[in-house]
Design an enzyme around this catalytic site. Structure first.
Site, mmCIF file in Angstrom:
data_model
loop_
_atom_site.group_PDB
_atom_site.id
_atom_site.type_symbol
_atom_site.label_atom_id
_atom_site.label_comp_id
_atom_site.label_asym_id
_atom_site.label_seq_id
_atom_site.Cartn_x
_atom_site.Cartn_y
_atom_site.Cartn_z
ATOM 1 N N ARG A 121 0.815 -1.218 0.000
ATOM 2 C CA ARG A 121 0.000 0.000 0.000
ATOM 3 C C ARG A 121 0.848 1.268 0.000
ATOM 4 O O ARG A 121 0.396 2.319 -0.459
ATOM 5 C CB ARG A 121 -0.940 -0.003 1.212
ATOM 6 N N ILE A 145 -7.821 7.653 -1.192
ATOM 7 C CA ILE A 145 -7.654 6.204 -1.260
ATOM 8 C C ILE A 145 -8.383 5.634 -0.052
ATOM 9 O O ILE A 145 -8.258 6.149 1.064
ATOM 10 C CB ILE A 145 -6.169 5.793 -1.275
ATOM 11 N N SER A 146 -9.169 4.611 -0.266
ATOM 12 C CA SER A 146 -9.958 4.017 0.809
ATOM 13 C C SER A 146 -9.075 3.389 1.875
ATOM 14 O O SER A 146 -7.910 3.077 1.643
ATOM 15 C CB SER A 146 -10.903 2.944 0.249
ATOM 16 N N ALA A 147 -9.659 3.200 3.051
ATOM 17 C CA ALA A 147 -8.953 2.542 4.139
ATOM 18 C C ALA A 147 -8.709 1.072 3.799
ATOM 19 O O ALA A 147 -9.483 0.456 3.067
ATOM 20 C CB ALA A 147 -9.762 2.646 5.428
#
Length: 311
Positions: A121, A145-147
């Site tokens: 990530r 950006i999503s968790a």
């Protein structure tokens, strides 16, 4: 919202049965905070208490939670100590992030764990931001950006439709993280397609993917990222076995339903102020079934100009 789901043993025992964890969606940049304040909701009518962790941005949809005693920051709350453990993290490795998500039951699939361990990530978040914190992060252009837990949730929902040789579409592909994960899961005999309407994000996501374990797939052509209006899908490589949508639509776009292969599945947030993650399955006979998952908060699935205006 730079917070983490990594809890102390005491907090973990208090949340042994965790409900909705949907605080990690694509928030507009101006709502991204450095810390989440969680609200604990006890469902008293079940035999076992289940605690749902919700962002403060979702409180308006839960009138009973307006009582400040429910807030973890309130000294009368039994979850007051949890906030300290959710607001930061000592995790400094991608595998450590995955291990924590596994230990708290967010990742249940070995295959999902493996792909999230393989796609680092850190390659997909802006420089200077903590990459392994379980929180959405701003990527500019009123997008995030999503968790990690939201990525894990969507990968698990789509896992059976991300088998080698299958085709996957990632709408609103942003930094390219999920597109890269899809590419590894469907492999070189499959096809992973990202669609993003911000040109700068398309360019940077390609750079990100090139640096990742999915770079070879991009070079060989089984993975690609395109500039376009994701509401129209990407007909060139349709039909798709799996479709993921990273922004909330007022209703499910018909072109995406049309591009879903019989037997395929789409995961899409639907709603305006109140949003739910919908799981859309297309039967082998072409019939459509929709079920509602967790409540979420995403940016709208809209035009590029509207997104840039933040409207």
């Amino acid at each position: 919202m730079k917070s983490s789901l990594f809890l102390s043993p005491a907090a973990a025992r208090a949340t042994r049965s965790i409900g909705h964890l949907a605080y990690g969606s694509r928030y507009p940049a101006h709502t991204v905070q450095h810390r989440l304040t969680f609200t604990a909701l006890s469902h008293r009518h079940s035999r076992r208490h289940t605690f749902a962790l919700l962002p403060t941005t979702a409180l308006s949809s839960w009138p009973l939670l307006q009582n400040p005693n429910f807030l973890t920051g309130n000294r009368n709350s039994p979850f007051r100590g949890m906030e300290r453990h959710c607001s930061g993290s000592s995790i400094n490795r991608n595998k450590g992030m995955v291990d924590h998500l596994k230990s708290y039951g967010v990742i249940k699939s070995k295959r999902v764990a493996e792909v999230m361990e393989t796609i680092d990530r850190a390659l997909f978040v802006p420089n200077g931001t903590p990459p392994y914190v379980d929180s959405p992060m701003s990527i500019g252009y009123n997008a995030t950006i999503s968790a990690p837990h939201m990525h894990a949730m969507c990968l698990q929902l789509l896992e059976e439709n991300l088998q080698p040789g299958m085709r996957a579409l990632d709408v609103g592909s942003g930094t390219g993280y999920l597109t890269a994960c899809f590419g590894l899961m469907v492999g070189p005999q499959g096809r992973a397609v990202g669609v993003e309407h911000i040109p700068e994000l398309v360019s940077s996501s390609i750079t990100n993917i090139e640096k990742s374990a999915a770079g070879k797939l991009l070079k060989e052509g089984s993975l690609s990222v395109h500039l376009g209006d994701g509401r129209q899908g990407w007909p060139e490589f349709a039909p798709y076995d799996a479709i993921h949508v990273g922004a909330a639509a007022p209703e499910i776009p018909q072109p995406l339903i049309d591009q879903l292969r019989p037997g395929g599945r789409m995961v899409i947030p639907v709603g305006n102020i109140f949003q739910d993650l919908k799981v859309v399955d297309k039967g082998l006979d072409g019939s459509i079934s929709v079920r509602t998952g967790t409540s979420v908060r995403y940016v709208p699935l809209t035009s590029r100009d509207a997104q840039l205006r933040g409207s």
